[in-house]
Design an enzyme around this catalytic site. Structure first.
Site: not given
Ligand code: GLU
Length: 447
Positions: A219-222
Site C-alpha cells: 500500500s501507499k504507506r508501506d
C-alpha cells in the site's frame, strides 16, 4: 514497425514503486528494440491533478534516468536530457476524444443515457492474448450482465479513463501496452473499444504486481512504496534501476548486479515472470552498497556532496581536494548515502559534536597522560601523513606499555565525536595536524 510503448501515469502526487517499475519495463523494451518510449500524463480528472503531482512523476523518471522520446515541444524544457519534449497531457487532447465519441454515436456504437454516454459493449466473450499472462478469456460477469454497456463520457461531460486511454493508444500508434496486472480486468473493455474504432488492439503485457515481503499487497504507506523516498534516503538511482528490473524479470544465471546497458541488451517481454514479485528492501540496500563500492570516483563524490547538502552540510566552503580525500575514506563503508552525514559529517563541521555519555566513559583521568604523550609526539610530525600518524600511535603505545587501541579510542572520539568511522589514521591525516591537536586539546580539557 518498431515498437511504440508508453508509460501513462495518473498524477496523484505519488509515484508508486510499481509505477516506476512499469515505466522502467516500457523504457527497457523501447531501448532493447530501438523503439519509442512515450510519456503520457493521464490527467483528465482535473480535481485531482496539480502541477506538483506531475512534477513528482517527471522528477522520479529523471532521477531514474528514464528519458522519453516524443511529445510536444515546450518552452520550459520539462523534457529529458536529450531534448525539450514535454510529456503528452490528456487534458490538452480533449478535441480528439470528442471527435471519437461523435463517431461512435453516429455509428450507433454508443448512446446517450441520462446525460451520460454509454458504449455498446459486445456480449461475446473476449479473448485477451497477453504476452506475460497468456490467453485470458473474459466472459461477461454477473455484474456486467446487468449492464454491460459502460459509461464513456460522464453526465458532466468528462470522458472516462477507458475511453481516453484507448483513444490515445490508438492515435499514438502504441504497439505494446505494458502495464500492471491490476489493469487486466479493464482490458476486455479496451479491446472492444479498439474494435469499435475499427482497429486491432495493441499487444498486451500485464506485469504481475509487487507485493510486500510477507505477500501482502503493497500500500501507499508501506516503507519503500514511494519512489521519492529512495532519493531522500540516499539510494543511488543505478541501484534502484537494477533492483526494479529484477522485480518480475530475470536474466539467465541469477545475476544480481547488472549494469543497465546489460539489462537493455537482455530484456524482453516473454521473460517477464508470471508470479508476483516480492519487494525486499534489505536486498535493495545491499545492492545499493555494492553500487556505491564500485562507483566511479566522480559519481561517488557527486552523490556524497548531494547527500551532505540534503543533511545541511555545505561542502562548498572546503577545498575540493579536502572534500574528495575525506569522501574517499568513506567509500564502501555505508549502504545508503543518507548514512553519510552521520558517518563522516565531522569532516564538514566547525566543531566536533561528542556524545556526552561516551565522553564520560572514554575521557577518564587515566587517559589524560596518555593523550598528552600522544599529542606531544604528533605535534612533531612533518609531514602529517597517515603512515606517520599510525607509526606514532604504535611508538607511543609501546613506550607506555599499552595496546594501541587504548590510544585509538580517546583519539577517535576527540577527532570525530563517534566510536566508529573512517580509518582513524587516514581521517587524522585529512583533518590535518592543527585540527587534530586542537581536538585533542579540547578532549584533554574534559579529563
Ligand atoms: N492511468 C492509468 C494508470 O495510472 C494507465 C493505465 C495504462 O497503463 O493503461 O494506472
Amino acid at each position: 514497425m518498431k515498437p511504440r510503448v508508453r508509460f501513462a501515469p495518473s498524477p496523484t502526487g505519488f509515484l508508486h514503486i510499481g509505477g516506476a517499475r512499469t515505466a522502467l519495463f516500457n523504457w527497457l523494451y523501447a531501448r532493447h528494440t530501438g523503439g519509442t518510449f512515450i510519456l503520457r500524463i493521464e490527467d483528465t480528472d482535473a480535481a485531482r491533478n496539480t502541477q506538483e503531482a506531475v512534477n513528482v512523476i517527471l522528477n522520479g523518471l529523471r532521477w531514474l534516468g528514464l528519458d522519453w522520446d516524443e511529445g510536444p515541444i515546450t518552452a520550459d524544457a520539462t523534457g529529458p536530457s536529450k531534448g525539450d519534449y514535454g510529456p503528452y497531457f490528456q487534458s490538452q487532447r480533449k478535441e480528439n476524444y470528442q471527435r471519437r465519441v461523435e463517431a461512435l454515436l453516429s455509428r450507433g456504437l454508443a448512446y446517450e443515457d441520462k446525460g451520460a454516454i454509454r458504449f455498446r459493449m459486445t456480449r461475446e466473450p473476449i479473448l485477451i492474448p497477453d504476452l506475460v499472462v497468456g490467453d485470458v478469456r473474459r466472459e461477461l460477469t454477473d455484474r456486467e450482465e446487468v449492464e454491460p454497456d459502460f459509461v464513456i463520457v460522464r453526465s458532466d461531460g468528462e470522458p472516462v479513463f477507458h475511453l481516453v486511454n484507448v483513444i490515445d493508444d490508438l492515435e499514438m500508434n502504441i504497439t505494446h501496452v505494458i502495464r500492471g496486472e491490476d489493469h487486466l480486468s479493464n482490458t476486455a473493455k479496451h479491446i472492444a473499444l479498439f474494435r469499435a474504432f475499427g482497429v486491432e488492439p495493441p499487444k498486451y503485457a500485464h506485469i504481475p504486481l509487487i507485493l510486500n515481503l510477507d505477500g501482502t499487497k503493497m500500500s501507499k504507506r508501506d516503507k519503500g512504496a514511494s519512489l521519492t523516498s529512495y532519493a531522500e534516503e540516499g539510494y543511488s538511482p543505478e541501484a534502484v534501476v537494477n533492483y526494479l528490473s529484477l522485480l518480475g524479470w530475470s536474466p539467465k544465471g541469477n545475476r544480481e548486479k547488472i549494469p543497465v546497458q546489460d539489462v537493455i541488451d537482455l530484456f524482453d517481454l516473454p521473460q517477464i515472470l508470471r508470479h508476483n514479485a516480492r519487494f525486499d528492501l534489505t536486498k535493495l540496500s545491499w545492492l545499493n552498497g555494492e553500487y556505491i563500492r564500485d562507483m566511479a570516483d566522480d559519481r561517488f563524490h557527486e552523490l556524497c556532496i548531494h547527500a551532505l547538502a540534503a543533511a545541511g552540510l555545505d561542502t562548498g566552503v572546503y577545498p575540493l581536494d579536502y572534500v574528495k580525500a575525506a569522501l574517499d575514506t568513506c567509500k564502501g563503508k555505508f549502504k545508503l548515502f543518507g548514512e553519510l552525514a552521520g558517518y563522516a559529517g565531522f569532516y564538514f563541521k566547525e566543531n566536533v559534536e561528542i556524545d556526552p555519555q561516551l565522553a564520560k566513559e572514554v575521557f577518564i583521568p587515566e587517559n589524560k597522560p596518555r593523550l598528552e604523550r600522544l599529542k606531544a609526539e604528533l605535534s612533531k610530525l612533518e609531514p602529517f601523513t597517515h603512515e606517520q600518524v599510525g607509526a606514532t600511535f604504535g611508538a607511543v603505545a609501546k613506550e607506555l606499555g599499552i595496546k594501541t587501541g587504548i590510544l585509538v579510542h580517546p583519539a577517535r572520539l576527540a577527532c570525530c565525536g563517534k566510536p566508529a568511522g573512517p580509518s582513524l589514521y587516514h581521517l587524522m591525516a585529512i583533518l590535518g595536524k592543527d585540527r587534530c591537536l586542537d581536538c585533542i586539546d579540547k578532549a584533554l580539557d574534559q579529563m
